[in-house]
Design a protein around this motif. Structure first.
Motif, PDB file in Angstrom:
ATOM      1  N   LEU A  21      -2.048   2.984   8.789  1.00  0.00           N
ATOM      2  CA  LEU A  21      -1.797   2.437   7.457  1.00  0.00           C
ATOM      3  C   LEU A  21      -0.481   2.954   6.891  1.00  0.00           C
TER       4      LEU A  21
ATOM      5  N   GLY B 193       2.312   0.394   6.258  1.00  0.00           N
ATOM      6  CA  GLY B 193       1.957   0.331   4.844  1.00  0.00           C
ATOM      7  C   GLY B 193       2.855  -0.534   3.996  1.00  0.00           C
TER       8      GLY B 193
ATOM      9  N   LEU C  10       0.834  -1.196   0.000  1.00  0.00           N
ATOM     10  CA  LEU C  10       0.000   0.000   0.000  1.00  0.00           C
ATOM     11  C   LEU C  10       0.873   1.252   0.000  1.00  0.00           C
TER      12      LEU C  10
ATOM     13  N   TYR D 227      -8.168   2.240   4.105  1.00  0.00           N
ATOM     14  CA  TYR D 227      -7.439   1.463   3.090  1.00  0.00           C
ATOM     15  C   TYR D 227      -8.089   1.667   1.725  1.00  0.00           C
TER      16      TYR D 227
END
Length: 382
Positions: A246, A250, A23, A288
């Protein structure tokens, strides 16, 4: 913003030649559409406010008018999720003073000019058209500027108005979120700039998020309702710290385009259907989703010029001004179109002549020091 085989991730590896992206790399290691998404979210806020501000209750894409306003709440949630991710990234460099300077330059100059827009254009028009309880006075105008200067303890009416319109006594009903946004910025200072705390950030941030997540169940357990301030902290900062989480993890989280799109849609529907129930507990999945969506969408819109902030801070007073001129008779759709067109122009001017020049000041001291360095000096960034 279409990607090519030469696009590289943050490690410098061409994205077309590697395995699955994380991500982190999908969002920060290649071009993303976060500016466009934030513009879309600001537009969603305009959609949510249009009906109530002109007293017209109409469905939007099959969504009952009673639920349309919730679209704006979802958009604000997504703003905070994106902000948590990006601001955590910003906090990785420089000093605490430099970080605070960057954040202040991004939020305050544009906001201050929007206050002057209300004081010296919108409010005088409302006085001239009889939509206030008082006449124009420098004292009242100065008091309005002073009380709204720092984002907290905001004053919404000016000169006792606007009145005589469906939504009265409020000139900018959107800026209440900015104070909570800035509190999020301040919360990251100890997490990223105090050495002991920074070494334990990957433990502390999950703990903070868990406390926010359990806030509503705690109040339900003791049989009390949180006050407005606490409720907004629990809601908005849960999304903000979901974004921070996140970011921190990530590089270990796989990027999945389909999952991102699905979670964004499901999150929006869940919020509109039940904002006080399940939507209080899905911060990380929807965060997300919206971040992954920025890597899915390929567009150059707003890639260089971020007018989303200007759209957000100017739309509400523009809508009030249109209502003063009787725009309710034009209907819901035309009011939205007019608001978006006028606000986009103001946001563009704000970006070109206020926000962008202000942001250029963030590295002025650094640039001056570099100009004074002897030739051949190697800096850390070199």
């Amino acid at each position: 913003m279409s990607l090519t085989s030469h696009t590289k991730n943050s490690a410098g590896v061409p994205s077309g030649k590697q395995g699955k992206l994380s991500l982190y790399d999908a969002v920060l290691g290649q071009e993303n559409s976060l500016n466009f998404i934030r513009l879309s979210l600001a537009t969603a806020v305009i959609i949510a406010h249009t009906g109530p501000l002109i007293g017209v209750h109409a469905d939007f894409l099959g969504i009952p008018s009673s639920r349309v306003n919730l679209i704006g709440g979802w958009a604000v949630n997504m703003f905070f999720a994106i902000s948590g991710f990006l601001i955590a990234h910003s906090a990785q460099r420089g000093t605490a003073a430099g970080y605070l300077k960057r954040r202040a330059l991004r939020i305050f100059p544009g906001y201050w000019v929007s206050i002057l827009f209300v004081v010296f254009l919108c409010a005088p028009i409302s006085v001239a058209t009889g939509h206030t309880e008082e006449s124009f006075s420098i004292k009242s105008a100065g008091g309005y500027i002073f009380r709204n200067f720092d984002l907290f303890n905001l004053q919404y009416p000016l000169f006792g108005g606007p009145i005589g319109i469906p939504y009265s006594h409020t000139w900018n009903g959107s800026v209440w979120t900015l104070g909570f946004e800035f509190l999020g910025y301040l919360a990251l200072i100890p997490l990223f700039y105090i050495p002991f705390v920074r070494r334990n950030t990957k433990w502390i941030v999950p703990a903070i998020y868990t406390i926010l997540l359990l806030g509503y169940p705690f109040f339900a357990l003791i049989g009390k309702e949180p006050n407005h301030f606490t409720e907004y902290i629990l809601r908005l900062h849960a999304y903000f710290f979901a974004g921070v989480l996140l970011y921190l993890f990530g590089k270990r989280i796989p990027f999945n385009a389909t999952l991102g799109v699905c979670l964004t849609i499901v999150g929006c529907v869940a919020w509109i259907a039940s904002p006080s129930e399940v939507a209080r507990y899905i911060h990380i999945p929807v965060a997300y989703g919206i971040l992954a969506l920025s890597a899915v969408i390929k567009t150059r819109w707003c890639s260089k010029n971020d007018i989303s902030y200007g759209i957000y801070i100017y739309a509400f007073p523009v809508q009030i001004l249109l209502a003063i001129f009787g725009s309710a008779s034009l209907g819901w759709i035309l009011n939205f179109v007019l608001t978006f067109a006028i606000t986009t122009g103001l946001a563009w001017l704000s970006w070109l002549y206020v926000e962008k020049p202000a942001l250029a000041l963030k590295d002025r001291k650094l640039l001056r020091l570099r100009r004074n360095r002897p030739a051949g000096t190697v800096t850390a960034s070199s």
